[in-house]
Motif scaffolding. Structure first.
Motif, PDB file in Angstrom:
ATOM      1  N   ILE A 119      46.117  41.924  56.179  1.00 15.17           N
ATOM      2  CA  ILE A 119      44.879  42.524  55.665  1.00 15.17           C
ATOM      3  C   ILE A 119      44.926  42.580  54.141  1.00 15.17           C
ATOM      4  N   ALA A 120      46.092  42.910  53.596  1.00 14.09           N
ATOM      5  CA  ALA A 120      46.255  42.999  52.138  1.00 14.09           C
ATOM      6  C   ALA A 120      45.970  41.650  51.477  1.00 14.09           C
ATOM      7  N   ILE A 121      46.469  40.579  52.079  1.00 12.55           N
ATOM      8  CA  ILE A 121      46.259  39.243  51.520  1.00 12.55           C
ATOM      9  C   ILE A 121      44.783  38.853  51.580  1.00 12.55           C
ATOM     10  N   VAL A 122      44.099  39.227  52.680  1.00 15.51           N
ATOM     11  CA  VAL A 122      42.661  38.957  52.788  1.00 15.51           C
ATOM     12  C   VAL A 122      41.907  39.687  51.685  1.00 15.51           C
ATOM     13  N   PHE A 123      42.251  40.960  51.461  1.00 11.97           N
ATOM     14  CA  PHE A 123      41.629  41.724  50.377  1.00 11.97           C
ATOM     15  C   PHE A 123      41.930  41.071  49.028  1.00 11.97           C
ATOM     16  N   GLY A 124      43.158  40.599  48.856  1.00 13.28           N
ATOM     17  CA  GLY A 124      43.547  39.978  47.594  1.00 13.28           C
ATOM     18  C   GLY A 124      42.770  38.712  47.299  1.00 13.28           C
ATOM     19  N   VAL A 125      42.615  37.857  48.304  1.00  7.06           N
ATOM     20  CA  VAL A 125      41.873  36.600  48.121  1.00  7.06           C
ATOM     21  C   VAL A 125      40.389  36.885  47.875  1.00  7.06           C
ATOM     22  N   PHE A 126      39.839  37.879  48.580  1.00  8.80           N
ATOM     23  CA  PHE A 126      38.449  38.276  48.352  1.00  8.80           C
ATOM     24  C   PHE A 126      38.265  38.794  46.927  1.00  8.80           C
ATOM     25  N   SER A 127      39.234  39.576  46.470  1.00  2.86           N
ATOM     26  CA  SER A 127      39.239  40.073  45.094  1.00  2.86           C
ATOM     27  C   SER A 127      39.281  38.912  44.103  1.00  2.86           C
ATOM     28  N   ALA A 128      40.102  37.904  44.425  1.00  6.00           N
ATOM     29  CA  ALA A 128      40.234  36.726  43.565  1.00  6.00           C
ATOM     30  C   ALA A 128      38.915  35.970  43.437  1.00  6.00           C
ATOM     31  N   PHE A 129      38.190  35.833  44.550  1.00  7.74           N
ATOM     32  CA  PHE A 129      36.906  35.136  44.530  1.00  7.74           C
ATOM     33  C   PHE A 129      35.910  35.871  43.638  1.00  7.74           C
ATOM     34  N   ALA A 130      35.847  37.198  43.780  1.00 10.43           N
ATOM     35  CA  ALA A 130      34.931  38.001  42.958  1.00 10.43           C
ATOM     36  C   ALA A 130      35.301  37.891  41.481  1.00 10.43           C
ATOM     37  N   TYR A 131      36.592  37.894  41.187  1.00 16.11           N
ATOM     38  CA  TYR A 131      37.074  37.813  39.803  1.00 16.11           C
ATOM     39  C   TYR A 131      36.751  36.451  39.186  1.00 16.11           C
ATOM     40  N   ALA A 132      36.976  35.389  39.942  1.00 11.26           N
ATOM     41  CA  ALA A 132      36.689  34.036  39.451  1.00 11.26           C
ATOM     42  C   ALA A 132      35.204  33.876  39.156  1.00 11.26           C
ATOM     43  N   LEU A 133      34.363  34.358  40.065  1.00  8.07           N
ATOM     44  CA  LEU A 133      32.921  34.243  39.895  1.00  8.07           C
ATOM     45  C   LEU A 133      32.450  35.068  38.700  1.00  8.07           C
ATOM     46  N   ARG A 134      33.001  36.252  38.539  1.00  6.90           N
ATOM     47  CA  ARG A 134      32.651  37.111  37.401  1.00  6.90           C
ATOM     48  C   ARG A 134      33.013  36.440  36.075  1.00  6.90           C
ATOM     49  N   ASN A 135      34.199  35.861  35.990  1.00  3.60           N
ATOM     50  CA  ASN A 135      34.642  35.209  34.756  1.00  3.60           C
ATOM     51  C   ASN A 135      33.760  34.015  34.401  1.00  3.60           C
ATOM     52  N   ILE A 136      33.379  33.249  35.399  1.00  4.89           N
ATOM     53  CA  ILE A 136      32.525  32.084  35.166  1.00  4.89           C
ATOM     54  C   ILE A 136      31.139  32.518  34.683  1.00  4.89           C
ATOM     55  N   LEU A 137      30.596  33.553  35.288  1.00  6.86           N
ATOM     56  CA  LEU A 137      29.274  34.052  34.883  1.00  6.86           C
ATOM     57  C   LEU A 137      29.274  34.535  33.440  1.00  6.86           C
TER      58      LEU A 137
END
Length: 286
Positions: A148-166
């Motif tokens: 579950i922790a890894i799923v949360f981590g990857v989801f966090s990574a996606f949000a972070y990547a999208l935020r940085n690109i925007l």
């Protein structure tokens, strides 16, 4: 030009060192995740607002830019909340390493969203980083809360990547402190209702950790990180920032007695190798 490049690389490493404190602090704080992030955001907003006023930075933002800044603020909040759940459910190594799938995500999202040319070298470096992250976790267990922790981590990574690109194009227009002021305000407002679910005494009992998260990790670390966007493309920044788990695990070893094993050291070497390769490559492209 050479001295400027070295200075920019030093700046991103300093930013990563500050942000890396989030791992140990996130594990140490004894509050629920929404309350921790809400308090962190509000305290960081106060610190950044005072800093912007002291430096004389204008807090005005064009109306046409507000939707992007608002959306990126929400993504920042999602990133923080998901990341801290990953920390709570595992340890500093798993929590930090799982979010560092974001260089891989960024290398694929940036050409699509910013219409930049996809570079095969970024795919190679992303694989190198992922390999390093695998070795950095000597007790990686995909059962129970770790999964579950890894799923949360990857989801966090996606949000972070999208935020940085925007935010890539907005950083050239606005000061990094101004953007973080707005983002912390957005996160703080959205999570403020959770603060009323806990007593004032409970919040004050954790004030040292919350202030450290707000000032060191958020106000200083993330502002410095945003400023590096002006000097590198987002994929390069994401790969260079992969040194963060190394700093984070070292901090965890010092303050939480989570001593890294031989495989952790091997993973750190692989990640640092990708950082060195991208540092040299980005220098040649200037």
């Amino acid at each position: 030009m050479k001295s400027n490049h070295i200075r920019h690389l030093l700046e991103i490493n300093i930013a990563m060192l500050f942000i890396a404190t989030s791992g140990a602090l996130g594990r140490y704080v004894q509050l629920s995740v929404p309350i921790t992030i809400g308090a962190r955001a509000i305290l960081a907003f106060i610190a950044l607002f005072i800093y912007c006023k002291w430096k004389g930075f204008s807090l005005r933002v064009d109306k046409k830019d507000m939707p992007v800044i608002f959306l990126s603020g929400i993504l920042m909040g999602v990133h923080w909340v998901a990341y801290f759940y990953a920390l709570k459910l595992s340890n500093v190594a798993i929590g930090m390493l799982s979010i560092f799938t974001y260089p891989v995500i960024t290398s694929f999202l940036e050409p699509v969203l910013l219409k930049t040319k996809f570079q095969l070298v970024h795919l190679f470096l992303a694989i190198l980083v992922l390999t390093g992250m695998y070795f950095l976790s000597p007790t990686l267990d995909f059962e129970n809360t770790y999964t579950i922790a890894i799923v949360f981590g990857v989801f966090s990574a996606f949000a972070y990547a999208l935020r940085n690109i925007l935010l890539k194009k907005k950083v050239a227009k606005y000061n990094g402190s101004l953007i973080m002021t707005y983002q912390t305000a957005i996160v703080g407002i959205l999570l403020s209702p959770f603060l009323f679910t806990v007593s004032v005494d409970t919040l004050f009992s954790q004030w040292e950790i919350l202030v450290a998260l707000a000032v060191l990790t958020t106000a200083i670390g993330h502002t410095l990180f945003l400023m590096t966007f002006k000097h590198f493309n987002i994929t390069t920044v994401s790969i260079l920032s992969s040194v963060q788990p190394v700093y984070g695990i070292l901090i965890g070893a010092i303050f939480l007695s989570e001593i890294p094993k031989g495989t952790t050291i091997l993973g750190g070497v692989l990640i640092l190798s990708s950082v060195v390769i991208e540092s040299i490559r980005s220098k040649k492209s200037i």
